[in-house]
Design an enzyme around this catalytic site. Sequence first.
Site, PDB file in Angstrom:
ATOM      1  N   ASP A 131     -43.424  10.240  -4.148  1.00  0.00           N
ATOM      2  CA  ASP A 131     -43.068   9.130  -3.289  1.00  0.00           C
ATOM      3  C   ASP A 131     -41.655   9.406  -2.764  1.00  0.00           C
ATOM      4  O   ASP A 131     -40.932  10.246  -3.307  1.00  0.00           O
ATOM      5  CB  ASP A 131     -43.119   7.841  -4.123  1.00  0.00           C
ATOM      6  CG  ASP A 131     -42.437   6.672  -3.456  1.00  0.00           C
ATOM      7  OD1 ASP A 131     -42.779   6.376  -2.295  1.00  0.00           O
ATOM      8  OD2 ASP A 131     -41.554   6.066  -4.093  1.00  0.00           O
ATOM      9  N   ASP A 163     -39.031   6.636  -1.089  1.00  0.00           N
ATOM     10  CA  ASP A 163     -38.072   5.576  -1.408  1.00  0.00           C
ATOM     11  C   ASP A 163     -38.054   5.259  -2.902  1.00  0.00           C
ATOM     12  O   ASP A 163     -39.092   4.940  -3.490  1.00  0.00           O
ATOM     13  CB  ASP A 163     -38.414   4.292  -0.652  1.00  0.00           C
ATOM     14  CG  ASP A 163     -37.951   4.317   0.795  1.00  0.00           C
ATOM     15  OD1 ASP A 163     -37.204   5.236   1.156  1.00  0.00           O
ATOM     16  OD2 ASP A 163     -38.335   3.416   1.554  1.00  0.00           O
TER      17      ASP A 163
END
Length: 256
Positions: A18, A20
């Site tokens: 991922d 953020d």
Amino acid sequence: MVSADFAERPVKKLVLFDVDGTLSPARQRASPEIIQLLRNLRKQVAIGFVGGSDLVKISEQLSVGNINVLEEFDFGFAENGLTAYRLGKPLESQSFIKTVGEKDYQELVNFILHYIADLNIPIKRGTFVEFRNGMINVSPIGRNATVQERIDFEAYDKEHHVRADFVEILREKFRRLNLTFSIGGQISFDVFPRGWDKTYCLRHVEKDNFEEIHFFGDKTSKGGNDYEIFSDPRTVGHTVKSPADTMRICTELFLS
């Protein structure tokens, strides 16, 4: 057997990240230390990013100097993999608007904007609905919020459940559209057709026959935008609290 493109990597595994909260603070640049870790990691395994944002935003966070972010990763999955790249080359993409249809899309967006207009929260800025190729992103305070305003809203949202309540109302009202509403980051949530969560990217790596696919994310609890891929039986999921946590676990697993 792993595909020929990755046969020379010492470890025949794929590690997906991922963006953020995992590789960088939300909507901020990744640190030089994280970038160096990824470069070291790529000498051992195949690596890829899978983010909900579009490629422009992800590039702003993960690019170093004038180097194209797609040159730093074996796989690049923007918008959950609906915009996808393998070794720098584009793969088949999907369109939210073609799937949902203009009429239903407008009904959905009109309702969202009316709801936000009536919402009583400490601040509102601008860009409350962002249209992307494979989804829309909805932010009650607006994506134009500053870094500090994002931090403040995240704390406010944890107490008042602004996004969670909004999602429940949308899920009930637009049940017929078969949409998924996925909370991620600090200030927003994504809306996309069911099945277009981050597990969508896995179809792009099946033919490479990796021994294992590891996924690192911070929003891995149910309702978070990392939950589906984190809990998918095809992946080995790792929950992190920060980019520093990502560095620690990756070093322990693959670089010790």
